[in-house]
Design a protein around this motif. Structure first.
Motif, short mmCIF file in Angstrom:
data_model
loop_
_atom_site.label_atom_id
_atom_site.label_comp_id
_atom_site.label_asym_id
_atom_site.label_seq_id
_atom_site.Cartn_x
_atom_site.Cartn_y
_atom_site.Cartn_z
N VAL A 268 -10.54 -19.72 17.57
CA VAL A 268 -10.48 -20.88 18.43
C VAL A 268 -9.05 -21.24 18.82
N ASP A 269 -8.08 -20.73 18.05
CA ASP A 269 -6.68 -21.05 18.33
C ASP A 269 -6.03 -20.09 19.34
N ASP A 270 -6.76 -19.06 19.76
CA ASP A 270 -6.20 -18.12 20.73
C ASP A 270 -6.06 -18.78 22.11
N ASN A 271 -5.09 -18.31 22.87
CA ASN A 271 -4.94 -18.79 24.25
C ASN A 271 -6.06 -18.21 25.11
N PRO A 272 -6.71 -19.04 25.92
CA PRO A 272 -7.78 -18.51 26.78
C PRO A 272 -7.20 -17.64 27.89
N ARG A 273 -7.94 -16.60 28.27
CA ARG A 273 -7.54 -15.73 29.37
C ARG A 273 -8.74 -15.42 30.24
N ILE A 274 -8.49 -15.27 31.53
CA ILE A 274 -9.53 -14.86 32.48
C ILE A 274 -9.34 -13.36 32.72
N ILE A 275 -10.28 -12.56 32.25
CA ILE A 275 -10.16 -11.11 32.33
C ILE A 275 -10.63 -10.60 33.69
N ALA A 276 -11.71 -11.16 34.18
CA ALA A 276 -12.26 -10.74 35.47
C ALA A 276 -12.98 -11.93 36.09
N PRO A 277 -13.05 -11.99 37.44
CA PRO A 277 -12.47 -11.05 38.40
C PRO A 277 -10.98 -11.28 38.57
N THR A 278 -10.32 -10.37 39.28
CA THR A 278 -8.90 -10.53 39.60
C THR A 278 -8.77 -11.41 40.83
N PHE A 279 -8.11 -12.54 40.68
CA PHE A 279 -7.89 -13.44 41.81
C PHE A 279 -6.66 -13.00 42.58
N PRO A 280 -6.70 -13.08 43.92
CA PRO A 280 -5.56 -12.62 44.72
C PRO A 280 -4.33 -13.50 44.53
N GLU A 281 -3.15 -12.87 44.68
CA GLU A 281 -1.90 -13.61 44.59
C GLU A 281 -1.72 -14.49 45.84
N ARG A 282 -0.89 -15.51 45.71
CA ARG A 282 -0.54 -16.33 46.86
C ARG A 282 0.30 -15.51 47.85
#
Length: 431
Positions: free
Chosen positions: A32-46
């Motif tokens: 529960v102490d891990d930093n959350p990450r979004i693995i997929a999908p890949t969102f486009p850069e600005r």
């Protein structure tokens, strides 16, 4: 024999141990102490200007669907927002959306308060038979209680227009406002309607509604009570009358040109402001302003809203020639002669600097008893603010290129002159 028996017992025990291990289910080492990450999908850069990238672009009759994969999977919660409104808390979001451009964001969090997010644009395209509006920027900025105009195709099908404020915390509870007094102008392929006087400043999603109640997305517009200069000044000479046009111009309290204060105006209306410019030397200056409520006057420059406008002051503006000849315009000479197209010049005009003064010099044909001149797009649409006029002597038409005119020329294949009983002799512009 006894030794062989012992070896067999050892092998049997080892095999049992390996079997036991292979039957165990895999387990996650994430906590529960891990930093959350979004693995997929890949969102486009600005993009290079900081604008959001596009996640998806689909037709409006296609279901929009997106699934997010996160870690630590057992400890993350998901919230989807669309134009600032919460629309889902599951890993998969599915929605039917009306035509337009939407701001989609997904926020991922853990029970101990650690968060991350991704965001981008979802573009929903109208179908060919749908009523749909063009993306003319200045048509998308309106004032409370003022008139709005939206150009486009199939707009004769529009019976009502609905507006709903977005990208504010209370947007979900904000009621949608319906406007039933909508006028379709066939000659210009646009609709007109009045913005309710009580609308708050902000961004509103626009929906077209036909007589059967079907809804068609028309993207967004901004409602503002702030002063916004959309074109001008028409002159750039010192100690001369300068006119600015725009929205809420009656709220302007003062202007400043290169530090020279301007507090007295020749004329001041909601859409127009005229003043005498300070006596300054030729050069580059910055024009700014303050409203009666102490806010900065805004300027619409190259599709952006800024708080200052760069102005080059010249005592004698240079006149640049774009075309020279002696072309007879007459509706009696056939369709091809009833308008003057200028080849490359007709599209060069749309790329001239905002605020440039276009000049069309003409002479009459004395054998004709009637003389009329019109300046239009190649689709025969009047340039806003410059209707056809009747004349009886040689003269010049002067057109200040506003953003609205430039956008229209780009959308409708450039500039032409139409009418009867005159010659086009010269076309020039002044910056």
């Amino acid at each position: 024999m006894k030794k062989i028996y012992l070896i067999l017992l050892v092998l049997l025990a080892a095999g049992s141990a390996f079997t036991s291990c292979s039957e165990e289910k895999p387990f996650s080492t994430a906590t529960v102490d891990d930093n959350p990450r979004i693995i997929a999908p890949t969102f486009p850069e600005r993009d290079e200007n900081g604008g959001l990238g596009t996640i998806s672009e689909i037709d409006r009759d296609v279901l929009f669907s997106i699934t997010v994969t996160t870690t630590p999977a057992d400890y993350t919660s998901v919230v989807w927002t669309l134009d600032g409104e919460n629309v889902g808390t599951e890993k998969t979001l599915e929605m039917n959306l009306e035509a337009g451009i939407y701001h989609l964001r997904v926020d991922v969090s853990t029970p101990v308060g650690k968060t991350t997010f991704r965001e981008g644009l979802v573009k929903i395209k109208a179908l060919a038979e749908d009523p749909q509006s063009d993306e003319i920027v200045l048509e998308r900025i309106v004032v409370p209680g003022g008139w709005a105009r939206l150009s486009g195709t199939n707009l004769d099908k529009v019976a009502k227009v609905a507006l709903k404020q977005i990208n504010v915390s209370e947007s979900k509870s904000n009621p949608e406002v319906e406007i039933s007094d909508v006028t379709y102008v066939e000659s210009g392929a646009y609709i007109e309607f009045k913005i309710p006087a009580g609308l708050s400043d902000g961004e509103y999603r626009v929906v077209f509604i036909d007589v059967e109640g079907n809804r068609y997305g028309a993207n967004t517009m901004d409602v503002t009570s702030k002063s916004l200069v959309t074109s001008g000044p028409d002159s750039k000479q010192p100690n001369a009358k300068w006119t600015l046009t725009g929205l809420n111009m009656d709220k302007v309290a003062s202007l400043s040109l290169g530090g020279n204060a301007i507090t007295t105006f020749v004329e001041q209306y909601s859409t127009r402001l005229t003043f005498v410019s300070p006596i300054v030397a030729d050069g580059d200056y910055v024009l700014t302003g303050i409203t009666s409520d102490g806010e900065s006057v805004n300027f619409f420059v190259e599709d952006e809203i800024k708080t200052e406008l760069a102005v080059t002051v010249k005592d004698s503006p240079s006149e640049v020639e774009l075309w020279k000849g002696h072309y007879y315009v007459s509706w009696e000479a056939g369709a091809s002669e009833s308008a003057k197209e200028f080849g490359e010049v007709k599209t060069m005009i749309q790329d001239l600097p905002l605020g440039s003064k276009l000049k069309i010099y003409y002479t009459i044909e004395p054998n004709d008893t009637y003389h009329q001149i019109g300046t239009k797009t190649a689709y025969w649409t009047d340039l806003p603010g410059y209707p056809e006029s009747v004349f009886s002597e040689d003269g010049v038409v002067e057109i200040v290129l506003t953003q609205e005119i430039i956008d229209l020329l780009k959308a409708e294949a450039g500039f032409i002159c139409v009418g009867h009983g005159y010659y086009v002799d010269r076309v020039t512009y002044e910056e």
